[in-house]
Design an enzyme around this catalytic site. Structure first.
Site, mmCIF file in Angstrom:
data_model
loop_
_atom_site.group_PDB
_atom_site.id
_atom_site.type_symbol
_atom_site.label_atom_id
_atom_site.label_comp_id
_atom_site.label_asym_id
_atom_site.label_seq_id
_atom_site.Cartn_x
_atom_site.Cartn_y
_atom_site.Cartn_z
ATOM 1 N N SER A 165 0.914 -1.423 0.317
ATOM 2 C CA SER A 165 0.218 0.044 -0.170
ATOM 3 C C SER A 165 1.369 1.444 0.313
ATOM 4 C CB SER A 165 -0.944 -0.571 1.665
ATOM 5 O OG SER A 165 -0.183 0.903 2.472
ATOM 6 N N ASP A 166 0.529 2.503 -0.322
ATOM 7 C CA ASP A 166 0.712 3.648 0.176
ATOM 8 C C ASP A 166 0.925 4.010 1.757
ATOM 9 O OD1 ASP A 166 2.577 6.261 -1.055
ATOM 10 O OD2 ASP A 166 1.388 6.192 -2.286
ATOM 11 N N TRP A 167 1.711 4.527 1.629
ATOM 12 C CA TRP A 167 1.497 5.370 3.504
ATOM 13 C C TRP A 167 0.424 5.728 3.965
ATOM 14 C CZ3 TRP A 167 6.361 6.371 6.205
ATOM 15 C CH2 TRP A 167 5.932 7.167 7.474
#
Length: 775
Positions: free
Chosen positions: A301-303
């Site tokens: 996932s992105d942050w």
């Protein structure tokens, strides 16, 4: 104690290993047996480790934390203590933002000394355009159109990163982006799917090499999957409204190319597409990427993007978001703290399956085996390499090479450039003229504050002692809001809009000089994540400075430093010469001087269109025709009444100190079967009096399709070198791979019909031929 012989010793004793685990240990733990890197061998090892794991350990492998504390000292907060305890229990799969051999070794040691199975961590960092040696921002580097050069710069970045203990970078960004207002346009390769695909693959090859287990390579990450560059109104993280055919024909091709090139990881994106956040998009991640494309890598996932599905209004709470993300195919949770909190409960409630958990864990373990971390968790932790192979003179020399080839000559009236090294006087003026930090750009890895070579330093190092160099800043671009060297990424910029007190001194310097080098553009932190702008012109008092300097001395060369396409309409109107220099990295000033004084003939071409006005954005060359595209005199013409329809400086454009002539465009046949091919060639001649490089570009149009097709699409390019007066025949092959698109039948195919092909020096070329595809 040798890691390769003890890595599973504790687990073997405590679990009384089954036969399969025993067989696994006989190959991995026996120093006389060389571990095999074959796919089947790795899959057997992955299955063997998975068979030993408890549920909490499986879930832990899907957790990625950011570091930020000193692993050798006491923890400083409750959050850090939580992370430390999870590490000791083997309930963390990866760490990001832990850098340096010492910190990585100590953090890895926490896991290896305390956890039950001793499964090593993967350490990741945003190595976007260099680690310590900083190369041009990716958009600038893309202007070189030199794939070998870009592969080599990624290779150097990988070597420096690996020498510092890292295993994984979150690059390349291969989002097609058409809106200059979007701050992250600086991080990609621009507006074209074909160019993004080629550059993305080159950079993946540079990072990963031929062997991920090599101590000189790191895992790459294709991001952001998908549609991130199409955020509405150029706003970061914003919603994306596109149809399925736009998705497949424009956004997905670079990701398909990355998957086929063997990229180790993907990262999903923050945005939603047609109402579904990408992090929770099952069709994209599980059905297409992992299913139809049969990609076996790791999706991260992105942050915090799993938790952000709550803010989107797509998940009720973090538990619901966890359910959506895992079922959609998001394998690793970066800093949402969602998987660790809710996966076990969701499994017990039958809202997720153990098969999906195991699939995600397999992808994490597979990458760790491919990196060689099970053989030696500390294999990248070599202090001597970190000391001797980072920020070396050789790496800096190559950074200079990349930087000069990324420069684009936009305008050169009266052949004001190149300058003579014997020129009597030069005025170097502007807020960026002696700036040693902005050239590093945003996302500068471990690039040290104020470490770049400034334009002023580059110029002084190039001219002789008889040349007088005057320097004046003229105006400050920004007003400091934090201490010099502090993390500017975390703070908004405040522009100087009132203090013009330095302009008179700059004007006086301009009047004394034979030529003015005016360094204006953008601060490094005007572009990047969260740096979207409604105004893409010159911020602060730079316009006032430009007008005053031009009034004092008409021999002005604008040295443009920026991370996005800018509104250059007024600058282009008055300045005789404009040199697009982007944010060029560590060797910026030296590289610019190489071009200014003719040691290197500029060869860069724009990977993005530059507008006449921000109101044209999003702007891109491969548009589709409307039903009324032609007559500008018609009141309902599809354009603007107050500005041109096209670009000020179009995609693919770039001048040279020489000139090139294109002629004799030939096809070896004018008809081809859908599975056939046509050879197309053109003669390119250097008609000037200096040697030069040219990017020969091929564009194709499908005239009639089951869907409206773009008026032109880049389908081939080759960078060539020609001595003055020489000619060369350049050839391309047109085949089904180039002509196919995602049709109204919702599949990739070549449709019969008429096609045009153009070859020239930019996207506006007129040299054209035609052919037909027959059933």
């Amino acid at each position: 104690m040798k890691i390769s012989t003890t890595i599973f010793y504790t687990a073997i004793v405590s679990l009384k290993l089954s036969l399969i685990a025993l067989l696994f240990s006989s190959t991995v733990n026996n120093p006389n047996v060389k571990p095999s890197s074959s796919t089947n061998d790795i899959e057997q090892k992955v299955d063997s480790v998975l068979a030993l794991m408890r549920l909490n350990e499986k879930i832990g492998q899907l957790v990625q934390y950011s570091g930020g504390w000193d692993a050798t000292g006491p923890t400083s907060s409750q959050g850090d203590q939580h992370k430390l305890e999870k590490l000791k229990r083997g309930e963390v799969g990866s760490m990001l933002n832990v850098t340096s051999v010492a910190s990585i070794r100590e953090t890895q040691k926490i896991v290896m000394d305390n956890s039950r199975l001793k499964i090593p961590l993967i350490f990741a960092y945003d190595v976007i355009h260099g680690y310590k040696t900083i190369f041009p921002i990716p958009l600038g580097e893309s202007a070189s159109w030199d794939l070998e050069l870009m592969q080599k710069s990624a290779e150097i970045a990988a070597k420096e990163s690996a020498a510092s203990g890292l295993h994984w970078t979150f690059a390349p960004m291969i989002d097609v982006s058409r809106d200059a207002r979007w701050g992250r346009v600086m991080e990609g390769a621009g507006e074209d799917p074909f160019l993004n695909s080629k550059i993305g693959v080159a950079r993946i090859k540079g990072f990963q090499g031929d062997d991920l287990s090599s101590e000189f390579t790191i895992a790459a990450c294709a991001k952001h999957f998908a549609g991130y560059g199409f955020g509405e109104a150029g706003r970061d993280y914003n919603t994306v409204n596109i149809g399925v055919h736009e998705l497949h024909n424009t956004i997905l091709p670079p990701f398909k190319a990355a998957a086929e090139a063997g990229v180790a990881t993907f990262m999903n994106s923050f945005n939603d597409i047609d109402g579904i956040p990408a992090t929770g998009d099952k069709v994209l991640q599980r059905d297409l990427l992992k299913g139809e494309w049969n990609w076996s890598g790791l999706m991260v996932s992105d942050w915090g993007s799993i938790g952000e599905m709550i803010a989107h209004g797509y998940a009720r709470d973090k538990k619901h978001a966890t359910e959506i993300a895992l079922n959609a195919g998001s394998d690793m949770d970066m800093e949402s703290y969602a998987y660790e909190a809710h996966l076990e409960a969701l499994l017990n409630e039958n809202k997720i399956s153990i098969e999906h958990i195991d699939d995600a864990v397999r992808r994490v373990l597979r990458l760790k085996f491919e990196l060689g971390l099970f053989d030696d968790p500390y294999k990248y932790c070599d202090e001597e390499r970190e000391k001797n192979e980072v920020y070396t003179p050789e790496n800096l020399a190559f950074a200079r090479e990349v930087a000069k080839k990324s420069i684009v000559l936009l305008k050169n009236d009266n052949k004001i450039l190149p300058l003579s090294k014997d020129i009597k006087s030069i005025a170097v003026i502007g807020p960026l003229a002696n700036d040693k930090d902005s050239p590093l750009g945003n996302w500068r890895g471990k690039g040290e504050y104020n470490s770049a070579v400034s334009l002023l330093e580059g110029v002084k190092g190039m001219v002789g002692k008889n040349t007088k160099v005057y320097y004046e800043k003229g105006v400050d671009l920004t007003i400091p809001t934090v201490e010099p060297g502090a993390n500017q990424f975390l703070h908004p910029l405040k522009f100087n809009t009132t203090d013009a007190s330095g302009i008179p001194a700059a004007v006086a310097a301009a009047k004394k000089a034979d030529v003015v080098l005016l360094a204006i553009g953008e601060n490094a932190y005007q572009t990047g994540e969260g740096r979207s702008q409604v105004d893409i012109g010159f911020a602060g008092l730079q316009n006032e400075l430009l007008e005053a300097i031009y009034k004092a001395n008409k021999n002005v060369v604008i040295v443009l430093m920026n991370g996005r396409p800018m509104d250059l309409s007024r600058a282009s109107e008055i300045a005789p010469s404009i040199l697009e220099c982007w944010h060029l990295g560590s060797e910026s000033g030296n590289a610019i001087a190489d071009v200014l004084f003719g040691d290197y003939n500029p060869s860069g071409k724009l990977p993005v269109s530059f507008p006449h006005h921000v109101g044209q954005e999003p702007l891109y060359y491969n548009q589709k025709n409307t039903g009324r595209p032609f007559s500008q005199n018609h009141v309902t013409f599809s354009g603007y009444r107050d500005a041109p329809k096209g670009a000020l400086y179009p995609f693919g454009f770039g001048l040279s100190y020489t000139t090139f002539e294109y002629a004799d465009l030939k096809l070896d046949q004018t008809e081809m079967a859908a599975d056939g091919e046509i050879k197309v060639s053109v003669t390119v001649k250097n008609t000037g009096n200096v040697d030069g490089e040219e990017v020969v570009q091929m564009y194709i149009r499908d005239l009639v399709g089951s869907l409206v097709r773009p008026i032109k699409e880049l389908k081939g390019f080759e960078k060539i070198s020609l001595k003055a007066g020489d000619s060369k025949t350049v050839s391309f092959t047109i085949n089904a791979e180039l002509l196919q698109f995602y049709t109204a039948n919702n599949k990739w195919e070549v449709e019969p019909g008429a096609f045009n092909v153009w070859i020239g020096g930019d996207s506006t070329t007129k040299l054209k031929a035609s052919f037909n595809v027959v059933p």
